[in-house]
Write an enzyme that holds these catalytic residues in place. Structure first.
Site, short mmCIF file in Angstrom:
data_model
loop_
_atom_site.label_atom_id
_atom_site.label_comp_id
_atom_site.label_asym_id
_atom_site.label_seq_id
_atom_site.Cartn_x
_atom_site.Cartn_y
_atom_site.Cartn_z
N CYS A 43 8.12 22.15 21.13
CA CYS A 43 8.52 22.13 22.53
C CYS A 43 9.16 23.47 22.87
O CYS A 43 10.24 23.79 22.38
CB CYS A 43 9.50 21.00 22.81
SG CYS A 43 10.01 21.01 24.54
N GLY A 44 8.48 24.25 23.71
CA GLY A 44 9.00 25.56 24.07
C GLY A 44 10.21 25.50 24.97
O GLY A 44 11.18 26.24 24.77
N HIS A 45 10.21 24.59 25.96
CA HIS A 45 11.35 24.56 26.87
C HIS A 45 12.61 24.13 26.14
O HIS A 45 13.70 24.68 26.38
CB HIS A 45 11.07 23.65 28.09
CG HIS A 45 11.48 22.24 27.93
ND1 HIS A 45 10.65 21.25 27.45
CD2 HIS A 45 12.67 21.61 28.19
CE1 HIS A 45 11.29 20.11 27.42
NE2 HIS A 45 12.52 20.28 27.87
N ASP B 12 5.71 17.38 32.94
CA ASP B 12 6.63 18.47 32.64
C ASP B 12 6.99 19.22 33.91
O ASP B 12 6.11 19.68 34.64
CB ASP B 12 6.00 19.43 31.62
CG ASP B 12 7.02 20.29 30.91
OD1 ASP B 12 8.10 20.55 31.49
OD2 ASP B 12 6.75 20.71 29.78
N GLY C 72 6.40 25.43 27.36
CA GLY C 72 6.36 26.55 26.43
C GLY C 72 5.23 26.48 25.43
O GLY C 72 4.48 27.45 25.23
N SER C 73 5.08 25.34 24.74
CA SER C 73 4.00 25.23 23.77
C SER C 73 2.65 25.24 24.47
O SER C 73 1.65 25.70 23.91
CB SER C 73 4.16 23.96 22.93
OG SER C 73 4.30 22.81 23.73
#
Length: 421
Positions: A102-104, A323, A328-329
């Site tokens: 998870c990027g965020h 989202d 991010g991902s």
């Protein structure tokens, strides 16, 4: 945050969190109260799923959370943390279960860890809550920027996060203070992704009659053309027009997109040949599942300074969570896909918007994705992607579950009715 004493005798479970958001997407970061877990991070993830899933539901589902809530659990001991390859481990929580990247949340957790170092150089400071949250905080190093001077010196801090798909290196802009350093919220946090790659381009996903939605059926179509890419999780990318809708995502019909993306994902997962051929990762069998369907509008939105263009998209992930951030991902996977299609070259930066970031502040809340290194992922060509964005605090909480409170364990109200439209 202390719980009032009159609650003490009735509390069965108490969990402490720090609340953050990244471009509008929440991250509920658990720093105390999660059940004790041992082993590798993937073993901890498996144990959490098998034995402690009720804890996830109690903080992500209603009445404390909601359908689109997201969480992260700090894991101060993993194989990579204990070997000093990482500073902190993280498990990611969704409404459905446990995601692999998870990027965020990576941006949010990294800012939190750096802010735990605000009093790191104060010898008179007692054992603090910050040290309890982040035991390895003294391992972080502040690197001043060239040419900075004055009371508050600007610089960067590298944080290495151990997430289920690997170790992610994050650079958090920071400011040196009299007793330590803290994150500089005026500059973008950036991280270097795990190897990401395009698994397939322009594949045909057959949509059987039972799974067709009105917009597709009205055009007499029985299939959808899509791309598959990996950015720590597998994503199915499809344009709005491929789903039978107008190309623009300006004020989209989210209910209709929800139905279409859910049915596309179901159709993909029902095709054993598609899954076997395209959901393959040479190193991580645990990651070989379709996590999200991402609807994109190429070429839309304001480009951030230093970037060559912008795209907008809306991500339906896990069990159809939406989202609020550009994901991010998902940005990692989109960059890898653009490189594979010859649309992006090494070092070429691009702005990626969610519906919210495009509508809210022009280019500021969009994420920036840049392919920085070509890598091999098994027999595939892949890239490492630098992703950047902002994270902000929204609160601090202590969540409790009382004895004999069935509903307090968490519930999904929408599951009581049909999601078909």
């Amino acid at each position: 945050m202390a719980v009032p004493s009159f609650l003490g005798t009735s509390i069965r479970r108490e969990i402490k969190t720090i609340e953050m958001h990244t471009s509008g997407e929440p991250t509920r970061i658990v720093y105390a109260g999660f059940p004790f877990l041992t082993g590798t991070l993937l073993e901890q993830r498996a144990a959490a799923k098998a034995h402690h899933d009720g804890v996830r539901k109690s903080i992500i589902h209603e009445p404390r959370g909601h359908k689109d809530m997201y969480g992260a659990v700090l894991r101060p001991h993993t194989e990579h943390v204990d070997s000093s390859a990482a500073h902190m481990g993280v498990l990611f929580l969704t409404h459905e279960g446990y995601s692999t990247m998870c990027g965020h949340a990576t941006l949010a957790v990294s800012r939190l860890l750096v802010d735990c170092c605000a009093s790191i150089d104060d010898p008179s400071s007692p054992l603090s809550q910050e040290e309890a949250i982040f035991p390895q905080r003294t391992a972080l190093q502040f690197v001043p920027s060239e040419g900075t001077s004055g009371e508050d010196i600007q610089g960067d801090v590298e944080v290495r996060l151990h997430v289920p798909c690997g170790v992610v290196r994050v650079v958090v802009p920071a400011v040196r203070t009299h007793s330590g350093f803290r994150a500089d919220s005026t500059r973008r946090i950036r991280y270097l992704s795990v190897p990401s790659f395009a698994a397939a381009t322009d594949i045909t996903v057959a949509i059987p009659l039972a799974l067709q939605w009105p917009a597709l059926a009205a055009q007499g179509r029985t299939s959808v053309v899509a791309d598959v890419a990996y950015g720590g999780a597998f994503y199915l990318f499809v344009t709005a027009t491929a789903l039978g809708f107008p190309a623009s995502l300006e004020a989209p019909d989210l209910a209709a997109l929800d139905e279409a993306t859910r049915k596309v994902k179901t159709a993909f997962n029902a095709d054993a040949q598609l899954k076997q051929r395209y959901l393959h990762h040479p190193d991580h069998a645990d990651l070989q599942f379709m996590y999200s369907v991402f609807v994109t509008e190429p070429g839309s939105g304001a480009a951030a300074p230093g970037t060559q263009g912008a795209d907008t998209g809306v991500c339906f992930f896990a069990d159809q969570q939406v989202d609020r951030s550009p994901t991010g991902s998902g940005v990692q996977a989109r960059v890898a896909l653009a490189v594979a299609k010859g649309q992006r070259s090494m070092g070429q930066s691009w702005t990626y918007h969610s519906l919210l970031s495009r509508a809210s502040e022009g280019s500021r809340r969009g994420f920036v994705g840049t392919p920085v290194e070509e890598v091999a992922v098994g027999e595939r060509k892949g890239v490492r992607v630098e992703v950047s964005g902002w994270a902000n605090y929204t609160g601090v909480a202590t969540w409790v579950v009382e004895e004999d409170d069935d509903l307090g364990e968490g519930f999904d109200f929408e599951a009581l009715g049909s999601r078909s439209r």
